[in-house]
Design a protein around this motif. Sequence first.
Motif, short mmCIF file in Angstrom:
data_model
loop_
_atom_site.label_atom_id
_atom_site.label_comp_id
_atom_site.label_asym_id
_atom_site.label_seq_id
_atom_site.Cartn_x
_atom_site.Cartn_y
_atom_site.Cartn_z
N GLY A 32 0.81 -1.21 0.00
CA GLY A 32 0.00 0.00 0.00
C GLY A 32 0.84 1.26 0.00
N HIS A 33 1.97 1.25 0.71
CA HIS A 33 2.84 2.43 0.72
C HIS A 33 3.34 2.74 -0.69
N VAL A 34 3.82 1.71 -1.38
CA VAL A 34 4.37 1.91 -2.71
C VAL A 34 3.28 2.34 -3.69
N ARG A 35 2.14 1.69 -3.62
CA ARG A 35 1.07 2.01 -4.57
C ARG A 35 0.45 3.37 -4.28
N LEU A 36 0.54 3.84 -3.05
CA LEU A 36 0.07 5.19 -2.74
C LEU A 36 0.85 6.21 -3.57
N GLY A 37 2.18 6.06 -3.61
CA GLY A 37 2.99 6.97 -4.41
C GLY A 37 2.76 6.80 -5.89
N ARG A 83 13.88 -1.23 6.85
CA ARG A 83 12.71 -0.64 6.21
C ARG A 83 13.01 -0.24 4.77
N CYS A 84 14.21 0.28 4.53
CA CYS A 84 14.59 0.66 3.17
C CYS A 84 14.74 -0.57 2.28
N ILE A 85 15.35 -1.62 2.80
CA ILE A 85 15.52 -2.85 2.01
C ILE A 85 14.16 -3.43 1.63
N MET A 86 13.22 -3.45 2.59
CA MET A 86 11.89 -3.99 2.30
C MET A 86 11.16 -3.12 1.29
N LEU A 87 11.31 -1.80 1.41
CA LEU A 87 10.67 -0.90 0.44
C LEU A 87 11.23 -1.12 -0.96
N GLN A 88 12.54 -1.29 -1.06
CA GLN A 88 13.16 -1.52 -2.37
C GLN A 88 12.64 -2.80 -3.00
N ALA A 89 12.44 -3.84 -2.19
CA ALA A 89 11.91 -5.10 -2.71
C ALA A 89 10.47 -4.92 -3.19
N LEU A 90 9.69 -4.14 -2.45
CA LEU A 90 8.30 -3.89 -2.83
C LEU A 90 8.22 -3.08 -4.13
N ALA A 99 10.21 0.68 -10.78
CA ALA A 99 11.58 0.72 -10.28
C ALA A 99 12.34 1.92 -10.84
N ASP A 100 12.06 2.29 -12.08
CA ASP A 100 12.72 3.45 -12.68
C ASP A 100 12.23 4.76 -12.07
N LEU A 101 10.96 4.80 -11.68
CA LEU A 101 10.35 6.02 -11.16
C LEU A 101 10.61 6.22 -9.67
N CYS A 102 10.63 5.12 -8.90
CA CYS A 102 10.64 5.20 -7.44
C CYS A 102 12.05 5.13 -6.86
N HIS A 103 12.24 5.87 -5.77
CA HIS A 103 13.53 5.91 -5.09
C HIS A 103 13.30 5.82 -3.58
N VAL A 104 14.03 4.92 -2.93
CA VAL A 104 13.95 4.76 -1.48
C VAL A 104 15.16 5.45 -0.88
N ILE A 105 14.92 6.42 0.01
CA ILE A 105 16.01 7.29 0.47
C ILE A 105 15.99 7.40 2.00
N ASP A 106 17.13 7.16 2.62
CA ASP A 106 17.28 7.35 4.07
C ASP A 106 17.68 8.81 4.31
#
Length: 207
Positions: A32-37, A83-90, A99-106
Amino acid sequence: MESTFRLEASSPAASRHYVLLVSGTMNPPHQGHVRLGLRAADALRAEGHTVSAVCFVPVHNNYMHNKATAQGNGPLFYPMEQRCIMLQALVAAEGEAAADLCHVIDHEGEHSEELLEESPGYWAPKLPNAYLRTVPTVRLIHHFARTSPHMQPAGARLGLVFGVDNLAGMASWNPHPHPHLNPNPYPNQGGHGLVEPAGRAAIELRP
């Protein structure tokens, strides 16, 4: 006698270039977090806008520690790295385009020296004995808009994406505890931003 008014549909906004920021605890992250964006990006594109990046920025570990302690659970949470690793997998599971559009950033961890601050108005009353410094949302927004390489394209605007659980409080989002002081205590440096008034249905930052 009661006055009445009618809401009229506004004309479509001129085409704009957006970078979307999705912030939250994300503990744990889920689809849901990823699809929200992604859905926010789809909605903007459907209206003729450009979206060059969707940036997921989980909150600092200190916030998670304070929240768990205030709830009486002890420090039970996924640390930022996980949390970042799990987000990247999602994100990867959503396909190559995502994957091209989304970026996971600490962002809050990488810039913690600049961003962490005391919280006399929020955490101090909840944890009077001790609490860890955290990153105010407004400060994160200004800092991200000023420093993120994703904001480099000329004319790019920072669009903020919030989950439905935050909507109830948006009308009074981040009120300053001292009304006589500057309500925007973290102005952008070098002319790098304009924050629309808190409480609007859509808040955006323009570099």
